[in-house]
Design an enzyme around this catalytic site. Structure first.
Site, short mmCIF file in Angstrom:
data_model
loop_
_atom_site.label_atom_id
_atom_site.label_comp_id
_atom_site.label_asym_id
_atom_site.label_seq_id
_atom_site.Cartn_x
_atom_site.Cartn_y
_atom_site.Cartn_z
N GLU A 1 38.80 42.94 37.15
CA GLU A 1 37.66 42.39 37.89
C GLU A 1 36.76 41.57 36.97
OE1 GLU A 1 37.05 42.21 40.98
OE2 GLU A 1 38.69 43.47 41.67
N HIS B 1 42.05 36.02 40.24
CA HIS B 1 43.00 37.15 40.24
C HIS B 1 44.44 36.64 40.27
CE1 HIS B 1 40.49 40.67 40.40
NE2 HIS B 1 39.85 40.28 41.49
N HIS C 1 36.33 33.71 42.04
CA HIS C 1 36.68 35.07 41.62
C HIS C 1 38.05 35.48 42.16
CE1 HIS C 1 35.98 39.40 40.77
NE2 HIS C 1 36.62 39.57 41.92
N GLU C 2 38.28 35.26 43.45
CA GLU C 2 39.54 35.70 44.06
C GLU C 2 40.72 34.88 43.57
OE1 GLU C 2 39.91 38.44 45.68
OE2 GLU C 2 37.78 38.80 45.45
#
Length: 267
Positions: free
Chosen positions: A197, A139, A135-136
């Site tokens: 997100e 980004h 997920h990070e």
């Protein structure tokens, strides 16, 4: 007449400066390049490490590094297969575990990742770490910080690149940069938009699957994170994020595709 010319030039600049987010296909504003942002990002990351208790050499820290390297390899593979290898040009992957009770993790532009020990109990195991790592990192791959910085520059009338903005108003430009990627020190990264997100969830699910981690564990992680948020103050990791039901539903909707990646990458 002059105002009309300026308006047309402004619209033209915005249209010319649009980019496309991998996987989601969403168009985003992109006034700054990796060549401009990454040196600033790397300097900021070093400041964070200097002001933090880094325990990457611990057993848990080595696990974070191991997962990070697998996710990074999955990212490179995904981008190469989709003809987008240039998206990580200039990246210098780095993974560190910081002793901090915040339930948080983040990735600066260029692949500079930090996990806080406070999120590890919710991760529970290596697969849980992979959910957060994917997920990070997503980004950074989706250029969300660069998008935030571009939006901040436009909002403040700084329409050139970073170097031009620095020459015009260095203090404001530095503030916009810090707001886009974080403030350094012990504070975590600023909040991304809900759309960003959800994009990070989408890409992260694919990255963890390619790395060989079961994507079916992702909804379970977010259920644990939601349970953690039921106290008087939600974790920083969840601030202004999409509702847990929405993101879990999206992950489940995407699961068949993610499982195809997962099966293709099993030994």
């Amino acid at each position: 007449m002059f105002k009309k010319i300026i308006t047309f030039l402004f619209i033209g600049l915005i249209a010319y400066s649009c980019a496309t987010v991998p996987f989601s296909g969403r168009r985003q504003l992109n006034l700054v390049s990796n060549a401009e942002v990454l040196p600033l990002s790397y300097d900021q990351y070093e400041k964070v490490l200097e002001e933090s208790e880094v325990i990457t050499n611990s057993t848990e820290g080595k696990q974070v590094v191991n997962v990070g390297r697998k996710i990074a390899a999955a990212v490179e593979k995904y981008l190469e297969e989709n003809g987008q290898s240039d998206m990580t040009e200039g990246f210098s992957w780095e993974f560190n575990l910081l002793k901090n009770e915040q339930v948080n993790a983040w990735c600066m532009p260029g692949g500079k990742v930090a996990f806080y020990t406070g999120i590890l109990p919710i991760c529970q195991d290596e697969t849980g770490i992979a959910v957060v790592m994917g997920h990070e990192v997503a980004h950074a791959i989706a250029n969300h910080a660069r998008e935030r910085m571009s939006q901040g520059m436009v909002a403040n009338g700084l329409l050139g690149g970073i170097q031009a903005a620095m020459g015009e108003n260095p203090t404001l430009t530095q503030t916009i940069f810090l707001q886009a990627i974080g403030f350094g020190g012990q504070v975590g990264m600023l909040k991304f938009s809900r759309d960003q997100e959800l994009e990070a969830d989408q890409l992260g699910l694919i990255f963890m699957a390619i790395a060989g981690y079961d994507p079916r564990e992702a909804p379970a992680f977010w259920e644990r994170m939601n349970a953690q948020a039921e106290g008087p103050r939600p974790p920083e990791f969840l601030s202004t994020h999409p509702g847990p039901e929405r993101r879990i539903d999206q992950l489940n909707d995407q699961m068949n595709e993610a499982m195809e990646y997962y099966r293709e990458n099993q030994p």
